[in-house]
Design a protein around this motif. Structure first.
Motif, PDB file in Angstrom:
ATOM      1  N   ASN A 238       0.818  -1.205   0.086  1.00 51.91           N
ATOM      2  CA  ASN A 238       0.207  -0.064  -0.042  1.00 51.91           C
ATOM      3  C   ASN A 238       0.878   1.102  -0.092  1.00 51.91           C
ATOM      4  O   ASN A 238       0.491   2.255  -0.713  1.00 51.91           O
ATOM      5  CB  ASN A 238      -1.067   0.007   1.285  1.00 51.91           C
ATOM      6  N   THR A 239       1.870   1.193   0.802  1.00 51.88           N
ATOM      7  CA  THR A 239       2.767   2.410   0.660  1.00 51.88           C
ATOM      8  C   THR A 239       3.314   2.566  -0.774  1.00 51.88           C
ATOM      9  O   THR A 239       3.592   3.863  -1.215  1.00 51.88           O
ATOM     10  CB  THR A 239       4.216   2.156   1.594  1.00 51.88           C
ATOM     11  N   LYS A 240       3.671   1.516  -1.552  1.00 48.98           N
ATOM     12  CA  LYS A 240       4.114   1.804  -2.857  1.00 48.98           C
ATOM     13  C   LYS A 240       3.303   2.397  -3.798  1.00 48.98           C
ATOM     14  O   LYS A 240       3.302   3.455  -4.488  1.00 48.98           O
ATOM     15  CB  LYS A 240       4.445   0.353  -3.419  1.00 48.98           C
ATOM     16  N   LYS A 241       1.953   2.078  -3.478  1.00 49.08           N
ATOM     17  CA  LYS A 241       0.559   2.692  -4.324  1.00 49.08           C
ATOM     18  C   LYS A 241       0.507   3.995  -3.723  1.00 49.08           C
ATOM     19  O   LYS A 241       0.436   4.993  -4.750  1.00 49.08           O
ATOM     20  CB  LYS A 241      -0.779   1.978  -3.883  1.00 49.08           C
ATOM     21  N   LEU A 242       0.830   4.395  -2.693  1.00 50.51           N
ATOM     22  CA  LEU A 242       0.481   5.903  -2.079  1.00 50.51           C
ATOM     23  C   LEU A 242       1.963   6.548  -2.831  1.00 50.51           C
ATOM     24  O   LEU A 242       1.768   7.713  -3.013  1.00 50.51           O
ATOM     25  CB  LEU A 242       0.792   5.888  -0.735  1.00 50.51           C
ATOM     26  N   SER A 243       2.734   6.068  -2.719  1.00 50.44           N
ATOM     27  CA  SER A 243       4.157   6.784  -3.187  1.00 50.44           C
ATOM     28  C   SER A 243       3.939   7.141  -4.897  1.00 50.44           C
ATOM     29  O   SER A 243       4.104   8.270  -5.235  1.00 50.44           O
ATOM     30  CB  SER A 243       5.439   5.976  -2.887  1.00 50.44           C
ATOM     31  N   LYS A 244       3.235   6.154  -5.544  1.00 48.72           N
ATOM     32  CA  LYS A 244       3.088   6.152  -6.731  1.00 48.72           C
ATOM     33  C   LYS A 244       2.158   7.527  -7.263  1.00 48.72           C
ATOM     34  O   LYS A 244       2.440   8.180  -8.069  1.00 48.72           O
ATOM     35  CB  LYS A 244       2.674   5.025  -7.553  1.00 48.72           C
ATOM     36  N   VAL A 245       1.146   7.458  -6.417  1.00 46.04           N
ATOM     37  CA  VAL A 245       0.022   8.519  -6.537  1.00 46.04           C
ATOM     38  C   VAL A 245       0.603   9.867  -6.300  1.00 46.04           C
ATOM     39  O   VAL A 245       0.334  11.074  -7.048  1.00 46.04           O
ATOM     40  CB  VAL A 245      -1.214   8.210  -5.419  1.00 46.04           C
ATOM     41  N   ALA A 246       1.692  10.010  -5.198  1.00 45.03           N
ATOM     42  CA  ALA A 246       2.283  11.178  -4.993  1.00 45.03           C
ATOM     43  C   ALA A 246       2.952  11.840  -5.755  1.00 45.03           C
ATOM     44  O   ALA A 246       2.890  12.977  -6.341  1.00 45.03           O
ATOM     45  CB  ALA A 246       2.928  11.062  -3.566  1.00 45.03           C
ATOM     46  N   LEU A 247       3.756  10.717  -6.589  1.00 43.80           N
ATOM     47  CA  LEU A 247       4.499  11.099  -7.758  1.00 43.80           C
ATOM     48  C   LEU A 247       4.079  11.677  -8.939  1.00 43.80           C
ATOM     49  O   LEU A 247       4.201  12.654  -9.403  1.00 43.80           O
ATOM     50  CB  LEU A 247       5.619  10.063  -8.104  1.00 43.80           C
ATOM     51  N   ASN A 248       2.627  11.062  -9.000  1.00 44.86           N
ATOM     52  CA  ASN A 248       2.039  11.392 -10.218  1.00 44.86           C
ATOM     53  C   ASN A 248       1.060  12.786 -10.124  1.00 44.86           C
ATOM     54  O   ASN A 248       0.912  13.527 -10.991  1.00 44.86           O
ATOM     55  CB  ASN A 248       0.962  10.415 -10.632  1.00 44.86           C
ATOM     56  N   HIS A 249       0.620  13.003  -8.945  1.00 43.83           N
ATOM     57  CA  HIS A 249      -0.295  14.004  -8.564  1.00 43.83           C
ATOM     58  C   HIS A 249       0.174  15.005  -7.755  1.00 43.83           C
ATOM     59  O   HIS A 249      -0.561  16.128  -7.535  1.00 43.83           O
ATOM     60  CB  HIS A 249      -1.644  13.325  -8.080  1.00 43.83           C
ATOM     61  N   PHE A 250       1.092  14.613  -7.155  1.00 39.34           N
ATOM     62  CA  PHE A 250       1.814  15.949  -5.975  1.00 39.34           C
ATOM     63  C   PHE A 250       3.277  16.412  -6.142  1.00 39.34           C
ATOM     64  O   PHE A 250       3.889  16.900  -5.574  1.00 39.34           O
ATOM     65  CB  PHE A 250       1.662  15.167  -4.523  1.00 39.34           C
ATOM     66  N   LYS A 251       3.403  16.286  -7.581  1.00 35.43           N
ATOM     67  CA  LYS A 251       4.740  16.693  -7.852  1.00 35.43           C
ATOM     68  C   LYS A 251       5.290  18.207  -7.491  1.00 35.43           C
ATOM     69  O   LYS A 251       6.467  18.269  -7.027  1.00 35.43           O
ATOM     70  CB  LYS A 251       4.997  16.584  -9.572  1.00 35.43           C
ATOM     71  N   PRO A 252       4.420  19.059  -7.473  1.00 33.70           N
ATOM     72  CA  PRO A 252       4.921  20.337  -7.118  1.00 33.70           C
ATOM     73  C   PRO A 252       5.492  20.389  -5.514  1.00 33.70           C
ATOM     74  O   PRO A 252       6.157  21.305  -5.384  1.00 33.70           O
ATOM     75  CB  PRO A 252       3.634  21.352  -7.068  1.00 33.70           C
ATOM     76  N   MET A 253       4.937  19.334  -4.719  1.00 32.91           N
ATOM     77  CA  MET A 253       5.300  19.276  -3.406  1.00 32.91           C
ATOM     78  C   MET A 253       6.523  18.421  -3.329  1.00 32.91           C
ATOM     79  O   MET A 253       7.079  18.570  -2.253  1.00 32.91           O
ATOM     80  CB  MET A 253       4.210  18.484  -2.454  1.00 32.91           C
ATOM     81  N   ILE A 254       6.850  17.914  -4.219  1.00 33.17           N
ATOM     82  CA  ILE A 254       8.456  16.933  -4.255  1.00 33.17           C
ATOM     83  C   ILE A 254       9.541  17.942  -4.828  1.00 33.17           C
ATOM     84  O   ILE A 254       9.427  18.198  -6.076  1.00 33.17           O
ATOM     85  CB  ILE A 254       8.188  15.836  -4.929  1.00 33.17           C
TER      86      ILE A 254
END
Length: 309
Positions: A238-254
């Motif tokens: 589940n952390t992998k799924k969460l990490s993927k979603v963050a990379l795809n949709h929260f790019k400005p925060m990274i």
């Protein structure tokens, strides 16, 4: 004079999601702490802290007395005598520097305060969270109140929804465990307010709202459940799924230079990265089943292990 210590915190899961009622799990992180101190203003940092606190007092006057009242006269006298907040908690790193300060001020100056020793009913926890939310808004423009709550109580807090929070226990650490949660230092100071603005702006788009509900919040809730049950096999999926979603949709925060590193973790499964707090810099949170492998992959970076399993 030196007051009691208040610790930093780590929101393991729930960043951004808790604004929209996802679950969340916040744990104290005793590596950093802060305390109110009066020993003469001998450094630039203590002078700055003292003047910030003086501005904070003006803000506290505006908070509704029905919510909380403070002994402002004593607080003002202490500040005139040179009191400041002495803290090792890095600012803008997502580990709760303003939360510890808010907890310290409430602890020392609030009238009729709810203490850690009481039976902390859900109602009392919510009252504290609301008080802290008002107090901490001085620093962030908008605050959930969770950071100060965690710092004040120094126990893990489970957020079931906005109006349903409880103190919780987490599985014991295994000192010999190869699995770990770690902090990765981005070397950049993050600013909470602009990141939250970007998020709120994105929330105006239907597609983003859907993704948040059907993916981000769904995976966040699953991670919280897995972690509390100690089901680490499922947690990593589940952390992998969460990490993927963050990379795809929260790019400005990274931070830009970490996009590749983030993707590399997903590709190799050596580690998975996620936001720690609002992002934009500060710490990045990492999860790995094999800490030595993760250290090898991230050898150019400073890792701090927070939890072993």
């Amino acid at each position: 004079m030196k007051g009691p210590l208040f610790y930093s915190k780590i929101l393991l899961f729930g960043e951004y999601g808790i604004i929209k009622d996802s679950k969340g799990l916040s744990i104290p992180y005793n590596f950093y702490n802060g305390a109110l101190k009066t020993d003469g203003l001998q450094s630039e940092i203590s002078i700055k802290s003292n003047s910030n606190l003086k501005r904070f007092v003006e803000y506290l006057k505006e908070i509704s007395p029905e919510l909380v009242t403070f002994d402002l006269a004593t607080l003002k006298n202490d500040l005139d005598a040179g009191m400041y907040f002495d803290s090792s908690i890095p600012q803008g790193y997502g580990v709760g520097s303003s939360g510890a300060l808010v907890a310290a001020i409430y602890d020392k100056y609030a009238y009729d305060k709810i203490t850690v020793l009481e039976n902390l009913t859900r109602e009392k926890l919510l009252t504290l969270k609301n008080i802290f939310s008002e107090m901490e808004s001085f620093f962030h423009g908008k605050s959930s109140g969770l950071d100060p709550l965690n710092s004040y109580l120094s126990i893990p807090i489970l957020i079931n929804s906005k109006d349903n929070i409880e103190a919780t226990g987490i599985p014991s650490q295994r000192s010999d465990g190869t699995g770990a949660v770690f902090l990765l230092d981005s070397g950049i100071i993050g600013e909470t307010a602009p990141m939250v603005s970007i998020f709120m702006e994105n929330m105006k788009q239907e597609g983003f709202r859907k993704m948040l509900k059907n993916q981000f919040i769904k995976h966040t809730d699953a991670c919280v459940d897995d972690f509390l049950k100690g089901d680490f096999k499922s947690l990593f999926l589940n952390t992998k799924k969460l990490s993927k979603v963050a990379l795809n949709h929260f790019k400005p925060m990274i931070p830009l230079q970490f996009h590749e590193l983030w993707k590399n973790g997903l590709d190799t499964n050596d580690y998975y990265l996620k936001l720690c707090g609002s992002g934009g810099g500060g710490y990045i949170l990492g999860f790995t089943e094999d800490i030595e492998k993760a250290r090898q992959s991230l050898k150019d970076y400073k890792l701090e292990v927070v939890y072993n399993f």
